[in-house]
Design an enzyme around this catalytic site. Structure first.
Site, mmCIF file in Angstrom:
data_model
loop_
_atom_site.group_PDB
_atom_site.id
_atom_site.type_symbol
_atom_site.label_atom_id
_atom_site.label_comp_id
_atom_site.label_asym_id
_atom_site.label_seq_id
_atom_site.Cartn_x
_atom_site.Cartn_y
_atom_site.Cartn_z
ATOM 1 N N LYS A 1 47.411 31.035 32.230
ATOM 2 C CA LYS A 1 47.912 29.731 32.655
ATOM 3 C C LYS A 1 49.293 29.453 32.078
ATOM 4 O O LYS A 1 50.086 28.750 32.705
ATOM 5 C CB LYS A 1 46.941 28.611 32.248
ATOM 6 C CG LYS A 1 45.720 28.548 33.141
ATOM 7 C CD LYS A 1 45.077 27.172 33.130
ATOM 8 C CE LYS A 1 43.880 27.136 34.074
ATOM 9 N NZ LYS A 1 43.088 25.920 33.932
ATOM 10 N N LYS B 1 39.347 38.200 43.825
ATOM 11 C CA LYS B 1 38.353 37.129 43.884
ATOM 12 C C LYS B 1 38.834 36.022 44.833
ATOM 13 O O LYS B 1 40.034 35.720 44.868
ATOM 14 C CB LYS B 1 38.194 36.577 42.461
ATOM 15 C CG LYS B 1 36.985 35.695 42.285
ATOM 16 C CD LYS B 1 36.856 35.257 40.824
ATOM 17 C CE LYS B 1 36.259 33.874 40.777
ATOM 18 N NZ LYS B 1 36.279 33.250 39.478
ATOM 19 N N LYS C 1 40.877 29.225 45.519
ATOM 20 C CA LYS C 1 41.470 28.124 46.274
ATOM 21 C C LYS C 1 42.975 28.053 46.062
ATOM 22 O O LYS C 1 43.676 27.382 46.809
ATOM 23 C CB LYS C 1 40.808 26.814 45.886
ATOM 24 C CG LYS C 1 40.998 26.481 44.417
ATOM 25 C CD LYS C 1 40.026 25.425 43.946
ATOM 26 C CE LYS C 1 40.038 25.401 42.427
ATOM 27 N NZ LYS C 1 38.916 24.737 41.822
#
Ligand code: TRP
Length: 339
Positions: free
Chosen positions: A119, A201, A204
């Site tokens: 992140k 994977k 969204k």
């Protein structure tokens, strides 16, 4: 004869961030499996809005999505009478315990968290302290409820390990205080891959909207997205090591229909990818239709959702308050009201 005391149910806690669209990956991999646990365990499911602000949010969107996430939990089968459903920021004990746990967690431990590293690369202009201490807040979420089990995806297992380390460390210093929780990845949970690149994977945050299917996508969109799913070379509906596309579609088909992969292969013997992709789309759409309808009904009734939030908050605070009180006493804070 004495009646046997009823065995105490084990406690489960899990949470999801209200960060927008939830995909069929979240549904098949997490939320649907939570619903299977609600009968046998004392379950707490949280909407983790405190975690969400570690990346910048539009306030009105965050608030709306908090309601929506609660509605999705219920629409996906979590019965609000059988589970404690609550919003993290409404239970201040989470932030309070997180601060205390910060002081029992090492800089080096937090620096090793892969989600932090990922992140901070993704949000290089906002590597804030909350992003860094995110795992101690998650540890607080879990430890406040003395959770025995924490159903999560693989990507969260490192945080659960850290939670165990923090709990053990605290218990060693102050005597038994926290249940040391176990993370588990429910066996029934399918790992759903991207429809555009089945080696990744389903996410969204993928820029290509054809890569994922939202739990709330309308029927025709669901069917269209499966029709355009990337498949492999060859034409048989059969699993294989070099066939990530078909493997993924078979897994999704089976997760939605309850069929085994062998059944699916037999059913589509002699048929092509086109027929199969249409069938997967139909199966997914059939399963999602009632969820979307229920979601629409729930989100139209804000008052009902707010009443549930209040009920969940009270139940959560009863349990969380007890743990926090105990922790504060052990750490050495002066307390004037007993619990
Ligand atoms: N970090 C989790 C995620 O992003 C969400 C979460 C917050 C969580 N608190 C939790 C999951 C406690 C399990 C237990 O998916």
């Amino acid at each position: 004869m004495n009646a046997q005391p009823e065995e105490k149910k084990k406690t489960i806690l899990s949470a999801a961030q209200p960060s927008g669209i939830l995909t069929i990956g979240n549904y098949l991999g997490a939320i649907r499996n939570w619903a299977l646990l609600q009968e046998r365990y004392d379950c707490y499911f949280c909407v983790a809005d405190l975690h969400a602000i570690t990346v910048r949010q539009v306030p009105a969107d965050l608030r709306r999505r908090t309601y929506e996430t609660l509605a999705i939990y219920i629409a996906c089968g979590l019965d609000p009478e059988k589970n404690h459903l609550f919003v993290q920021s409404q239970v201040p004990e989470h932030a309070q315990l997180a601060w205390i746990l910060d002081c029992y967690t090492q800089f080096g431990e937090l620096s090793r968290m892969t989600q932090f590293k990922d992140k901070s690369q993704k949000h290089a202009d906002n590597i804030n302290a909350g992003l860094f201490t995110y795992p101690t807040l998650m540890a607080a979420d879990i430890l406040l409820y003395q959770a025995d089990l924490v159903p999560v995806g693989q990507d969260q297992m490192q945080h659960i390990e850290l939670t165990r380390d923090i709990a053990t460390r605290f218990n060693n210093i102050y005597g038994p205080t926290f249940t040391v929780p176990e993370g588990f990845i429910p066996k029934t949970g399918a790992r759903v891959m991207s429809l555009a690149d089945p080696t990744k994977k389903m996410s969204k945050s993928d820029e290509n909207p054809r890569a994922w299917v939202s739990i709330l996508d309308p029927r025709d969109v669901v069917i269209k997205k499966f029709r355009s799913a990337v498949t492999d070379s060859g034409c048989e509906v059969r699993r294989g090591e070099d066939k990530p596309g078909i493997n993924n579609l078979i897994a999704i088909y089976c997760a939605f229909t309850g069929k085994t992969p062998e059944d699916a292969e037999k059913e589509f013997e002699g048929k092509g990818y086109g027929d199969f992709k249409a069938a997967v789309g139909e199966a997914a759409a059939d399963a999602l239709d009632p969820i979307r309808t229920e979601y629409a009904r729930l989100t139209a009734d804000k008052g009902y959702l707010e009443a549930l939030m209040k009920q969940g908050k009270e139940a959560a605070q009863r349990r969380a308050g007890r743990t926090l009180f105990k922790v504060m006493r052990k750490v050495g804070f002066a307390q004037t009201d007993g619990k």
